[in-house]
Design a protein around this motif. Structure first.
Motif: not given
Length: 283
Positions: A108, A170, A205-206, A209, A273, A281
């Protein structure tokens, strides 16, 4: 109740008109959805288990290659339930968790830096790709020789496999911003921090994860790879030891344990999640 309507122009009665049911369709209960999902997931292992039992009970394959299910179950009882593999299981789990955490943090942070600093991406990312291309089974012995038979080599190799999908996701998420949304944020005077918080971070974040499933499996595979090469404890060490003695039932038992660990880690990632707020998220 039904009704008929007469066409005033022709005087004919059209076909019977039925009222539209305004009630929303009833959804199945949560238990029904859960049981249906679990039923579908159990189809594959049940079919494989039946095929396994059939081929071994008829003597179609050698027991050294595919042992009988009863022999594998006995190995699980002897080694797992009696605690003989507890230290090895904990060593593999500990190494996997640390590998995943290290790979996640580095992925990240590195992805964010490379997304916002183009020169850094140009200078560093090709070497990240080059290191990822190295077969880990080939470089694992070097790390074992350099760093010993403890957890450090396992964490390095495992983190390297967990790191790559996270850094790629990321970067992609932070850079994949709709121009219209970006223009809207600028038009309302949003600061860079607000743009990052409300636009880029949810988008990133979509992406991140879904990559975590790959990352956590990569961490586990990296740890097992180093343990097979040579460590003091670990399920990979057990595989090497039992295979050397021709104990294929124990090897299959270890593979079942690894499959269960992988499934458990997948569930943990899924729960994490769902626990994240929608503002960070999108579900």
């Amino acid at each position: 109740m039904t009704a008929t309507v007469t066409d005033t122009a022709t005087g004919e009665e059209p076909a019977e008109v039925r009222p539209i049911d305004q009630r929303p369709p009833r959804e199945g209960s949560a238990w029904r959805r859960f049981s249906s999902s679990m039923g579908l997931r159990l189809v594959v292992p049940v079919v494989l288990g039946l095929l396994w039992w059939f081929t071994t009970s008829r003597g179609m394959v050698s027991a050294l290659i595919v042992p009988e299910p009863a022999a594998v179950w006995n190995a699980l009882k002897v080694y797992l339930l009696d605690g003989a593999w507890n230290a090895d299981i904990w060593s593999s789990v500990r190494g996997t968790l640390w590998s995943f955490i290290v790979g996640l943090v580095l992925g990240i942070v590195g992805g964010a830096l490379m997304a916002f600093i183009a020169s850094l991406k140009t200078a560093v990312y090709p070497y990240v790709l080059a290191f990822q291309a190295f077969p880990k089974i080939a470089i694992a012995p070097l790390f074992v020789v350099w760093l010993g038979y403890g957890d450090v080599p396992k964490v390095i190799i495992g983190a390297s496999l967990a790191f790559f999908p996270v850094i790629s996701a990321t970067m992609a998420g932070l850079l994949d911003v709709d121009p219209d949304e970006h223009a809207l944020m600028r038009s309302i005077g949003a600061s860079r921090r607000q743009e990052l918080r409300h636009l880029r971070l949810p988008r990133a974040m979509s992406y991140v994860f879904p990559s975590l499933d790959v990352a956590v499996v990569g961490a586990l595979l990296g740890v097992i790879t180093v343990e097979i090469v040579g460590t003091e404890y670990g399920l990979g060490r057990v595989i090497t030891e039992r295979a050397a003695y021709g104990d294929s039932a124990a090897v299959y038992a270890v593979l079942i344990i690894l499959a269960a660990l992988g499934a458990a880690l997948h569930v943990v990632v899924g729960l994490a999640h769902k626990a994240m707020p929608r503002s960070i998220v999108p579900k």
